[in-house]
Design a protein around this motif. Structure first.
Motif, PDB file in Angstrom:
ATOM      1  N   GLN A 162      34.022 -62.828 -93.199  1.00  0.00           N
ATOM      2  CA  GLN A 162      34.753 -63.559 -92.184  1.00  0.00           C
ATOM      3  C   GLN A 162      36.128 -62.925 -91.999  1.00  0.00           C
ATOM      4  O   GLN A 162      36.819 -62.654 -92.975  1.00  0.00           O
ATOM      5  CB  GLN A 162      34.895 -65.030 -92.571  1.00  0.00           C
ATOM      6  N   VAL A 163      36.515 -62.709 -90.748  1.00  0.00           N
ATOM      7  CA  VAL A 163      37.809 -62.130 -90.445  1.00  0.00           C
ATOM      8  C   VAL A 163      38.888 -63.187 -90.604  1.00  0.00           C
ATOM      9  O   VAL A 163      38.756 -64.305 -90.084  1.00  0.00           O
ATOM     10  CB  VAL A 163      37.845 -61.560 -89.021  1.00  0.00           C
ATOM     11  N   ALA A 210      44.726 -58.418 -89.561  1.00  0.00           N
ATOM     12  CA  ALA A 210      43.366 -58.837 -89.857  1.00  0.00           C
ATOM     13  C   ALA A 210      42.981 -58.415 -91.263  1.00  0.00           C
ATOM     14  O   ALA A 210      43.368 -57.349 -91.733  1.00  0.00           O
ATOM     15  CB  ALA A 210      42.389 -58.248 -88.850  1.00  0.00           C
ATOM     16  N   SER A 211      42.217 -59.261 -91.921  1.00  0.00           N
ATOM     17  CA  SER A 211      41.827 -58.991 -93.299  1.00  0.00           C
ATOM     18  C   SER A 211      40.812 -57.868 -93.415  1.00  0.00           C
ATOM     19  O   SER A 211      40.666 -57.273 -94.483  1.00  0.00           O
ATOM     20  CB  SER A 211      41.256 -60.256 -93.941  1.00  0.00           C
ATOM     21  N   ARG A 212      40.129 -57.597 -92.347  1.00  0.00           N
ATOM     22  CA  ARG A 212      39.139 -56.543 -92.341  1.00  0.00           C
ATOM     23  C   ARG A 212      38.996 -55.988 -90.933  1.00  0.00           C
ATOM     24  O   ARG A 212      39.455 -56.596 -89.967  1.00  0.00           O
ATOM     25  CB  ARG A 212      37.795 -57.049 -92.845  1.00  0.00           C
ATOM     26  N   SER A 213      38.340 -54.867 -90.829  1.00  0.00           N
ATOM     27  CA  SER A 213      38.086 -54.276 -89.525  1.00  0.00           C
ATOM     28  C   SER A 213      37.170 -55.177 -88.710  1.00  0.00           C
ATOM     29  O   SER A 213      36.272 -55.831 -89.243  1.00  0.00           O
ATOM     30  CB  SER A 213      37.457 -52.898 -89.679  1.00  0.00           C
ATOM     31  N   SER A 238      34.668 -52.630 -80.262  1.00  0.00           N
ATOM     32  CA  SER A 238      34.915 -53.196 -78.941  1.00  0.00           C
ATOM     33  C   SER A 238      35.411 -54.624 -79.112  1.00  0.00           C
ATOM     34  O   SER A 238      34.641 -55.517 -79.446  1.00  0.00           O
ATOM     35  CB  SER A 238      33.652 -53.169 -78.086  1.00  0.00           C
ATOM     36  N   ASN A 239      36.700 -54.822 -78.876  1.00  0.00           N
ATOM     37  CA  ASN A 239      37.269 -56.131 -79.147  1.00  0.00           C
ATOM     38  C   ASN A 239      38.518 -56.364 -78.319  1.00  0.00           C
ATOM     39  O   ASN A 239      39.061 -55.439 -77.717  1.00  0.00           O
ATOM     40  CB  ASN A 239      37.600 -56.285 -80.640  1.00  0.00           C
ATOM     41  N   TYR A 250      44.235 -48.703 -86.737  1.00  0.00           N
ATOM     42  CA  TYR A 250      44.024 -48.264 -88.111  1.00  0.00           C
ATOM     43  C   TYR A 250      44.499 -49.296 -89.128  1.00  0.00           C
ATOM     44  O   TYR A 250      43.947 -49.388 -90.222  1.00  0.00           O
ATOM     45  CB  TYR A 250      44.730 -46.929 -88.353  1.00  0.00           C
ATOM     46  N   LYS A 251      45.508 -50.069 -88.758  1.00  0.00           N
ATOM     47  CA  LYS A 251      46.024 -51.112 -89.628  1.00  0.00           C
ATOM     48  C   LYS A 251      45.441 -52.484 -89.315  1.00  0.00           C
ATOM     49  O   LYS A 251      45.780 -53.461 -89.981  1.00  0.00           O
ATOM     50  CB  LYS A 251      47.550 -51.188 -89.528  1.00  0.00           C
TER      51      LYS A 251
END
Length: 115
Positions: free
Chosen positions: A1-2, A24-27, A31-32, A74-75
């Motif tokens: 879960q993001v 965000a905690s993860r990628s 496409s977002n 990237y971050k």
């Protein structure tokens, strides 16, 4: 879960500036769309600005020319540079990320514009 975590809110005088960050905690899917919403007491939550993964931006008329949204893919971070702040910008600002099977919200950060 993001998970999305906002930072950078605070108290600023009219005409001042703030820079909000949302990490965000993860990628998220490539496409977002990431964006900032705000909600003032007694008002509906409204879109402030959004930015796609390709860099296309959209702004509310009320902030156009004063706010700038940007992102670092990237971050996994999106920013909102707010200049020439007005008292009517006072609200809780929420970060949002949308993609296939993803619709995540941050906890919100308070922005208060007052003398």
């Amino acid at each position: 879960q993001v998970q999305l975590v906002e930072s950078g809110g605070g108290l600023v005088q009219p005409g001042g500036s703030l820079r909000l960050s949302c990490a965000a905690s993860r990628s998220i899917p490539s496409s977002n769309t990431m964006g900032w919403y705000r909600q003032a007491p007694g008002k509906q939550r409204e879109l402030v600005a959004s930015i796609t993964s390709s860099g296309s931006t959209n702004y509310a008329d009320s902030v156009k020319g004063r706010f700038t949204i940007s992102r670092d893919n990237y971050k996994n971070t999106v920013y909102l540079q707010m200049n020439s702040l007005k008292p009517e910008d006072t609200a809780v600002y929420y970060c949002n990320a949308r993609a296939s099977f993803v619709n995540a919200w941050g906890q919100g950060t308070q922005v208060t514009v007052s003398s």
